[in-house]
Write a protein that holds these residues in place. Structure first.
Motif, PDB file in Angstrom:
ATOM      1  N   GLU A 161     -52.518  16.211 -65.999  1.00  0.00           N
ATOM      2  CA  GLU A 161     -51.899  17.504 -65.693  1.00  0.00           C
ATOM      3  C   GLU A 161     -52.633  18.648 -66.408  1.00  0.00           C
ATOM      4  O   GLU A 161     -52.856  19.717 -65.826  1.00  0.00           O
ATOM      5  CB  GLU A 161     -50.424  17.479 -66.102  1.00  0.00           C
ATOM      6  CG  GLU A 161     -49.581  16.568 -65.213  1.00  0.00           C
ATOM      7  CD  GLU A 161     -48.152  16.428 -65.701  1.00  0.00           C
ATOM      8  OE1 GLU A 161     -47.782  17.163 -66.650  1.00  0.00           O
ATOM      9  OE2 GLU A 161     -47.411  15.594 -65.148  1.00  0.00           O
ATOM     10  N   ARG A 162     -53.032  18.421 -67.665  1.00  0.00           N
ATOM     11  CA  ARG A 162     -53.749  19.452 -68.416  1.00  0.00           C
ATOM     12  C   ARG A 162     -55.104  19.773 -67.800  1.00  0.00           C
ATOM     13  O   ARG A 162     -55.590  20.904 -67.890  1.00  0.00           O
ATOM     14  CB  ARG A 162     -53.951  19.020 -69.868  1.00  0.00           C
ATOM     15  CG  ARG A 162     -52.729  19.145 -70.745  1.00  0.00           C
ATOM     16  CD  ARG A 162     -53.115  19.062 -72.214  1.00  0.00           C
ATOM     17  NE  ARG A 162     -53.872  17.859 -72.519  1.00  0.00           N
ATOM     18  CZ  ARG A 162     -53.331  16.699 -72.868  1.00  0.00           C
ATOM     19  NH1 ARG A 162     -52.008  16.582 -72.955  1.00  0.00           N
ATOM     20  NH2 ARG A 162     -54.095  15.656 -73.149  1.00  0.00           N
ATOM     21  N   ALA A 163     -55.712  18.763 -67.175  1.00  0.00           N
ATOM     22  CA  ALA A 163     -57.055  18.965 -66.627  1.00  0.00           C
ATOM     23  C   ALA A 163     -57.085  20.086 -65.598  1.00  0.00           C
ATOM     24  O   ALA A 163     -58.082  20.806 -65.494  1.00  0.00           O
ATOM     25  CB  ALA A 163     -57.558  17.666 -66.008  1.00  0.00           C
ATOM     26  N   TRP A 164     -56.008  20.266 -64.842  1.00  0.00           N
ATOM     27  CA  TRP A 164     -55.992  21.330 -63.832  1.00  0.00           C
ATOM     28  C   TRP A 164     -55.987  22.711 -64.486  1.00  0.00           C
ATOM     29  O   TRP A 164     -56.454  23.687 -63.899  1.00  0.00           O
ATOM     30  CB  TRP A 164     -54.787  21.165 -62.909  1.00  0.00           C
ATOM     31  CG  TRP A 164     -54.873  19.929 -62.087  1.00  0.00           C
ATOM     32  CD1 TRP A 164     -54.079  18.818 -62.170  1.00  0.00           C
ATOM     33  CD2 TRP A 164     -55.833  19.656 -61.060  1.00  0.00           C
ATOM     34  NE1 TRP A 164     -54.485  17.872 -61.278  1.00  0.00           N
ATOM     35  CE2 TRP A 164     -55.559  18.355 -60.573  1.00  0.00           C
ATOM     36  CE3 TRP A 164     -56.889  20.367 -60.509  1.00  0.00           C
ATOM     37  CZ2 TRP A 164     -56.296  17.758 -59.561  1.00  0.00           C
ATOM     38  CZ3 TRP A 164     -57.631  19.785 -59.496  1.00  0.00           C
ATOM     39  CH2 TRP A 164     -57.335  18.498 -59.030  1.00  0.00           C
ATOM     40  N   HIS A 165     -55.463  22.791 -65.700  1.00  0.00           N
ATOM     41  CA  HIS A 165     -55.494  24.056 -66.439  1.00  0.00           C
ATOM     42  C   HIS A 165     -56.812  24.194 -67.214  1.00  0.00           C
ATOM     43  O   HIS A 165     -57.513  25.202 -67.099  1.00  0.00           O
ATOM     44  CB  HIS A 165     -54.343  24.121 -67.456  1.00  0.00           C
ATOM     45  CG  HIS A 165     -52.987  24.134 -66.851  1.00  0.00           C
ATOM     46  ND1 HIS A 165     -52.360  25.292 -66.455  1.00  0.00           N
ATOM     47  CD2 HIS A 165     -52.125  23.121 -66.580  1.00  0.00           C
ATOM     48  CE1 HIS A 165     -51.163  24.998 -65.970  1.00  0.00           C
ATOM     49  NE2 HIS A 165     -50.995  23.691 -66.039  1.00  0.00           N
ATOM     50  N   LEU A 167     -54.237  25.846 -59.023  1.00  0.00           N
ATOM     51  CA  LEU A 167     -54.646  24.440 -59.110  1.00  0.00           C
ATOM     52  C   LEU A 167     -53.617  23.533 -59.797  1.00  0.00           C
ATOM     53  O   LEU A 167     -53.560  22.346 -59.475  1.00  0.00           O
ATOM     54  CB  LEU A 167     -55.999  24.324 -59.812  1.00  0.00           C
ATOM     55  CG  LEU A 167     -57.194  24.795 -58.977  1.00  0.00           C
ATOM     56  CD1 LEU A 167     -58.464  24.778 -59.812  1.00  0.00           C
ATOM     57  CD2 LEU A 167     -57.362  23.923 -57.740  1.00  0.00           C
ATOM     58  N   PRO A 168     -52.781  24.032 -60.712  1.00  0.00           N
ATOM     59  CA  PRO A 168     -51.749  23.151 -61.278  1.00  0.00           C
ATOM     60  C   PRO A 168     -50.815  22.548 -60.238  1.00  0.00           C
ATOM     61  O   PRO A 168     -50.139  21.544 -60.511  1.00  0.00           O
ATOM     62  CB  PRO A 168     -51.001  24.074 -62.249  1.00  0.00           C
ATOM     63  CG  PRO A 168     -52.047  25.029 -62.708  1.00  0.00           C
ATOM     64  CD  PRO A 168     -52.869  25.302 -61.471  1.00  0.00           C
ATOM     65  N   LEU A 169     -50.780  23.126 -59.038  1.00  0.00           N
ATOM     66  CA  LEU A 169     -49.994  22.517 -57.960  1.00  0.00           C
ATOM     67  C   LEU A 169     -50.468  21.097 -57.678  1.00  0.00           C
ATOM     68  O   LEU A 169     -49.704  20.260 -57.181  1.00  0.00           O
ATOM     69  CB  LEU A 169     -50.106  23.356 -56.683  1.00  0.00           C
ATOM     70  CG  LEU A 169     -49.420  24.729 -56.679  1.00  0.00           C
ATOM     71  CD1 LEU A 169     -49.828  25.519 -55.444  1.00  0.00           C
ATOM     72  CD2 LEU A 169     -47.903  24.569 -56.747  1.00  0.00           C
ATOM     73  N   MET A 170     -51.727  20.817 -57.982  1.00  0.00           N
ATOM     74  CA  MET A 170     -52.302  19.499 -57.710  1.00  0.00           C
ATOM     75  C   MET A 170     -51.664  18.403 -58.563  1.00  0.00           C
ATOM     76  O   MET A 170     -51.799  17.225 -58.271  1.00  0.00           O
ATOM     77  CB  MET A 170     -53.806  19.527 -57.964  1.00  0.00           C
ATOM     78  CG  MET A 170     -54.574  20.473 -57.058  1.00  0.00           C
ATOM     79  SD  MET A 170     -54.723  19.860 -55.365  1.00  0.00           S
ATOM     80  CE  MET A 170     -55.898  18.540 -55.581  1.00  0.00           C
TER      81      MET A 170
END
Length: 254
Positions: A201-205, A226-229
């Motif tokens: 989850e952190r990777a999208w941020h 992108l956090p929607l991913m």
């Protein structure tokens, strides 16, 4: 002591219940009457499935054996084979239980597309309540009553929409595989270690949200979204499919 043979997960089958090709004979109905275990619990197929479901939910399918199931039931493991031919038979009953759970209380509203959406999300949510079972149950065809009722309901809604028989079957196949595919994927995510899920989850941020526009212009443009991913795509995907089905049904009606 009579000879015996191995069955899945290392359990053993009494010689009296073997046939030449190694398959277990389905036990006659009179031997499947409810009977108490050594702990005083009355054994039944439903109790066995309930207990197996609880064990797999807690420990995973890989750790499941009929020996452990017998211990949880307070019964000799061989008692399970009075109700199920083998471990495979029991696992299919578990898969069918999830389908039955998803269909409980389902009442068509008369809007076939809305009913298909409810139908699909019920299957998805039932699987996610039991992710340890969903990782294998979503792949199987049980051929059992709950699945038969579910397929009849889904295909029936598409026939109600005006699709011909082969098209109704193809569209049902597309819908159910879409829902169960997302269920299997999201069940796998739920089974990740908490640290793994948090890192993904952190990777999208962190990683994706800071990429330079010169190298990945499209990703840079949508970086705030992108956090929607990190969430499930099952509902938007199902809605896209149903929008297409509504349009096709309308075109057929013209």
């Amino acid at each position: 002591m009579p000879d015996s043979e191995h069955v899945p997960n290392g359990e053993r089958v009494p010689d009296s219940e073997r046939v030449p090709n190694g398959e277990r004979v389905r036990v006659p109905a009179e031997r499947k009457r409810r009977r108490p275990t050594s702990s005083g619990v009355v054994l039944s197929a439903d109790l066995i499935v309930d207990t197996a479901c609880r064990l797999i939910d807690a420990h995973g399918a890989q750790a499941f054996t009929v020996r452990k199931l017998g211990a949880a039931l307070g019964a000799d493991p061989s008692a399970v084979y009075r109700y199920f031919r083998n471990t495979e038979d029991l696992l299919l009953a578990l898969a069918d239980r999830l389908i039955g759970e998803s269909m409980a209380g389902f009442t068509p509203s008369g809007d076939w597309a809305a009913d298909l959406r409810d139908f699909g999300l019920r299957a998805y949510r039932s699987a996610l309540r039991h992710p340890q079972i969903a990782v294998f149950s979503t792949l199987r065809v049980t051929g059992r009553p709950h699945e038969q009722r579910a397929v009849d309901t889904g295909v029936g809604l598409l026939l109600q929409a005006g699709f011909d028989e082969p098209t109704a079957v193809r569209h049902y196949h597309a819908l159910v595989d879409t829902v169960l595919g997302h269920a299997a994927l999201d069940a796998g995510v739920l089974l990740l270690a908490p640290a793994q899920r948090a890192a993904d989850e952190r990777a999208w941020h962190a990683e994706y949200g800071t990429l330079p526009a010169a190298e990945v212009p499209s990703l840079h443009r949508v970086r705030d979204h992108l956090p929607l991913m990190a969430g499930s795509a099952v509902e938007p995907t199902l809605d896209l499919l149903l929008t297409a089905l509504r349009q096709e049904a309308a075109d057929r009606a013209d």
